[in-house]
Design a protein around this motif. Structure first.
Motif, mmCIF file in Angstrom:
data_model
loop_
_atom_site.group_PDB
_atom_site.id
_atom_site.type_symbol
_atom_site.label_atom_id
_atom_site.label_comp_id
_atom_site.label_asym_id
_atom_site.label_seq_id
_atom_site.Cartn_x
_atom_site.Cartn_y
_atom_site.Cartn_z
ATOM 1 N N GLU A 206 6.770 -19.414 -34.315
ATOM 2 C CA GLU A 206 7.878 -19.718 -33.450
ATOM 3 C C GLU A 206 7.002 -20.042 -32.023
ATOM 4 N N THR A 207 6.018 -19.434 -31.752
ATOM 5 C CA THR A 207 5.452 -19.579 -30.366
ATOM 6 C C THR A 207 4.620 -20.960 -30.184
ATOM 7 N N ALA A 208 5.172 -21.654 -28.976
ATOM 8 C CA ALA A 208 4.481 -22.901 -28.670
ATOM 9 C C ALA A 208 3.207 -22.485 -27.657
ATOM 10 N N GLU A 209 3.385 -21.623 -26.995
ATOM 11 C CA GLU A 209 2.450 -21.688 -25.809
ATOM 12 C C GLU A 209 1.043 -21.120 -26.319
ATOM 13 N N LEU A 210 -0.272 -21.900 -25.973
ATOM 14 C CA LEU A 210 -1.394 -21.618 -26.704
ATOM 15 C C LEU A 210 -1.998 -20.127 -26.390
ATOM 16 N N LYS B 26 -0.297 -17.614 -28.852
ATOM 17 C CA LYS B 26 -0.676 -17.877 -30.194
ATOM 18 C C LYS B 26 -1.923 -17.222 -30.132
ATOM 19 N N GLN B 27 -2.768 -17.386 -29.321
ATOM 20 C CA GLN B 27 -4.104 -16.675 -29.206
ATOM 21 C C GLN B 27 -4.006 -14.894 -29.413
ATOM 22 N N HIS B 28 -3.210 -14.599 -28.632
ATOM 23 C CA HIS B 28 -2.794 -13.128 -28.748
ATOM 24 C C HIS B 28 -2.281 -12.696 -29.992
ATOM 25 N N VAL B 29 -1.447 -13.661 -30.793
ATOM 26 C CA VAL B 29 -0.859 -13.219 -31.961
ATOM 27 C C VAL B 29 -2.281 -13.129 -32.804
ATOM 28 N N CYS B 30 -3.074 -14.161 -32.808
ATOM 29 C CA CYS B 30 -4.089 -14.449 -33.804
ATOM 30 C C CYS B 30 -5.119 -13.184 -33.402
#
Length: 281
Positions: free
Chosen positions: A92-96, A99-103
């Motif tokens: 659901e997240t578009a901001e790069l 996304k890095q935080h989630v990964c």
């Protein structure tokens, strides 16, 4: 960016997501973000920050990351719904940067699972109020602690150890191989709060420390308790990881805590005065 900065940013991301879930009344989601935060806290307090960094090797990409099979095997725990939430957040997240935080968080869960520590995190999350601040080792003297810590090529960091009955914070920086330790007042706030409520009128009483330690082994504090030894009040702290109790004289521990607070207040006031005066004044 250092691994410490990366984890700090990830923790800020967790806080913002949890707050958003709370504001929208999504209690289960808020609880899962607290659970995910427990993984970051666990890596820090057990001194495994660099060990986690070594495990990454590009795992925290913005592509759909692999999830450890060991996480999917944990039926009946928070692990499966937490991973599902993270994958949904990633989609659901578009901001790069987010996304890095989630990964990074998925990589963190993978690291804990693959190193066989998932049960420890689960236990810590579920029983946090029953545990004293984590200390990973005990030493009888300051010299013994320094000899051990300075002799390790890459020691755990950051982490607490016990020297006698006192907490010390140990730190190590891989980049320049610097390291050190300092006295840390980890249980004194709890001692202050409990004594302010009043020490129970009847507590276990012992003639010697050895007697007190023997009794506490079969009657562990949960995680704190008061006892008397030779007529003096002591604050017993149960260190589950070390399978031992520390015993701090109440009066002298509170005096040392007050002195520490005064020193911190003075240092803060001096720093504020220096900043307000400005350069060249």
């Amino acid at each position: 960016m250092s691994i410490y900065d990366t984890l700090a940013n990830v923790e800020l991301f967790i806080v913002s997501r949890r707050q958003a879930a709370v504001s929208k009344g999504r209690r289960e989601e808020a609880s899962l973000w607290s659970y995910v935060r427990a993984f970051s806290d666990f890596v820090r307090v057990t001194g495994q920050v660099y060990r986690f960094e070594d495990s990454l090797e590009g795992a925290a990409s913005t592509e759909r990351p692999l999830v450890s099979a060991r996480l999917s095997e944990q039926a009946g725990t928070f692990a499966q719904p937490a991973v599902k939430m993270l994958l949904e957040t990633l989609g659901e997240t578009a901001e790069l940067e987010q996304k890095q935080h989630v990964c990074m968080l998925i990589a963190l869960l993978n690291f804990i699972a693959e190193t066989g520590q998932l049960d420890e995190v689960e236990d810590l999350f579920s029983n946090l109020r029953d545990y004293a601040p984590v200390a990973i080792a005990h030493f009888n003297s300051h010299q013994e602690a320094e000899t051990w810590l300075m002799g390790i090529a890459e020691p755990p960091s950051p982490t607490h150890i016990l020297v006698g009955d006192e907490y010390y914070q140990f730190w190590y920086m891989r980049e320049d191989n610097t390291r050190g330790m300092y006295r840390d007042y980890s249980i004194e706030p709890a001692l202050e709060a409990l004594t302010a409520r009043g020490i129970p009128p009847q507590v276990p009483s012992f003639a010697t420390r050895a007697e007190a330690e023997g009794w506490l082994m079969s009657h562990p504090a949960n995680p704190y308790a008061f006892v008397t030894i030779g007529g003096e009040y002591y604050f017993a702290v149960h260190h589950r990881r070390l399978k031992r109790h520390s015993l701090n004289p109440v009066a002298s521990a509170l005096n040392a805590w007050e002195e520490h607070k005064r020193a911190v207040e003075l240092e803060t006031a001096l720093e504020a005065a220096a900043q307000s005066s400005g350069p060249g004044e």
